[in-house]
Design an enzyme around this catalytic site. Structure first.
Site, PDB file in Angstrom:
ATOM      1  N   CYS A 104       1.934  -8.527 -26.583  1.00 52.87           N
ATOM      2  CA  CYS A 104       2.563  -8.434 -27.906  1.00 52.87           C
ATOM      3  C   CYS A 104       3.724  -7.427 -27.879  1.00 52.87           C
ATOM      4  CB  CYS A 104       1.505  -8.120 -28.949  1.00 52.87           C
ATOM      5  SG  CYS A 104       2.014  -8.650 -30.591  1.00 52.87           S
ATOM      6  N   GLU A 150      -7.242  -8.977 -25.461  1.00 47.48           N
ATOM      7  CA  GLU A 150      -8.211  -7.922 -25.157  1.00 47.48           C
ATOM      8  C   GLU A 150      -9.376  -7.857 -26.128  1.00 47.48           C
ATOM      9  OE1 GLU A 150      -5.186  -7.595 -26.191  1.00 47.48           O
ATOM     10  OE2 GLU A 150      -5.042  -6.125 -27.775  1.00 47.48           O
ATOM     11  N   HIS A 199      -2.899 -11.042 -28.283  1.00 46.41           N
ATOM     12  CA  HIS A 199      -3.781  -9.975 -27.800  1.00 46.41           C
ATOM     13  C   HIS A 199      -4.953 -10.633 -27.078  1.00 46.41           C
ATOM     14  CE1 HIS A 199      -2.052  -6.649 -30.257  1.00 46.41           C
ATOM     15  NE2 HIS A 199      -1.609  -7.674 -30.947  1.00 46.41           N
TER      16      HIS A 199
HETATM   17  N1  GLN Z   1       5.784  -6.772 -34.241  1.00 45.87           N
HETATM   18  C1  GLN Z   1       5.449  -5.759 -33.286  1.00 45.87           C
HETATM   19  C2  GLN Z   1       6.681  -5.221 -32.587  1.00 45.87           C
HETATM   20  O1  GLN Z   1       7.763  -5.615 -32.873  1.00 45.87           O
HETATM   21  C3  GLN Z   1       4.461  -6.271 -32.283  1.00 45.87           C
HETATM   22  C4  GLN Z   1       3.141  -6.534 -32.946  1.00 45.87           C
HETATM   23  C5  GLN Z   1       1.943  -6.334 -32.062  1.00 45.87           C
HETATM   24  O2  GLN Z   1       2.022  -5.758 -30.971  1.00 45.87           O
HETATM   25  N2  GLN Z   1       0.796  -6.738 -32.532  1.00 45.87           N
HETATM   26  O3  GLN Z   1       6.561  -4.388 -31.742  1.00 45.87           O
END
Ligand code: GLN
Length: 206
Positions: free
Chosen positions: A84, A184, A182
């Site tokens: 992410c 995890e 994610h």
């Molecule tokens: N939107 C977040 C960002 O720009 C990422 C979101 C997340 O890691 N769950 O870093």
């Protein structure tokens, strides 16, 4: 037979869901290290960049003097999994980033930050991933997607339904892997195992 010397996998611990990644790695029998300083980074066989907020993580990496050591480690071949926000950090190019947003780079891809629209800002579901027999339960939270990849990048997963169908959500380029979602949560460490698998050839060569 368990390895005599389990690899040490670091989790960048400046911000984000560090604890969940540590738990997923411990399930695999890895030694784990929360990385906040260059010396800790140097002790790792591989590294996880967790989810969280990519702009905040990049800013803290600068403040903690970790930005250049991280870039050097990536360039030197340290296996890294970014999830992410961590995917954004590994991207050579970011669309819709914050003004002046820095990344470590390393994967020849363009990532769109907060790509999934407001309607589906957060959702979860099964994701078929190359290299895994059964789908991963993917949790997407204000997730990025990959808009385009260079020729050296392997696409590991795409969204298979709905408005975002076809969008790339997992990639690998050599020793670097990234997922939009994610992996995890929920006691499933198979994506982390793919990272650990990248460590072995390196250790054997030493
Ligand atoms: N939107 C977040 C960002 O720009 C990422 C979101 C997340 O890691 N769950 O870093």
């Amino acid at each position: 037979m368990p390895a005599a010397n389990p690899p040490t996998i670091g989790v960048l611990a400046l911000q984000g869901d560090v604890r969940e990644h540590v738990a997923a790695l411990e399930l695999l029998g890895c030694a784990t290290l929360r990385v906040r300083r260059p010396e800790e980074l140097a002790a790792c066989d591989a590294l996880v960049l967790p989810g969280g907020e990519s702009t905040t993580m990049a800013r803290l990496a600068r403040t903690f003097g970790l930005m250049e050591p991280l870039r050097e480690a990536v360039a030197a071949g340290l296996p890294v999994l970014g999830t992410c926000a961590g995917m954004i950090l590994l991207a050579d190019r970011v669309v819709d980033g914050a003004e002046g947003q820095e990344t470590l780079g390393g994967i020849d891809m363009t990532v769109r930050r907060n790509a999934f629209g407001r309607q589906v800002a957060s959702f979860e579901g099964p994701v078929e991933m190359a290299g895994l027999d059964e789908p991963v339960h993917g949790v997407f939270i204000r997730a990025p997607w990959v808009e385009e990849v260079g020729p050296g990048v392997e696409v590991l997963a795409r969204v298979d339904h709905g408005e975002a169908a076809g969008r790339i959500v997992a990639v690998r380029e050599g020793h670097l892997m990234a997922t939009s979602f994610h992996p995890e949560v929920g006691g499933d460490s198979r994506v982390h195992q793919l990272l650990v698998d990248l460590v072995r050839p390196r250790s054997r060569a030493e």
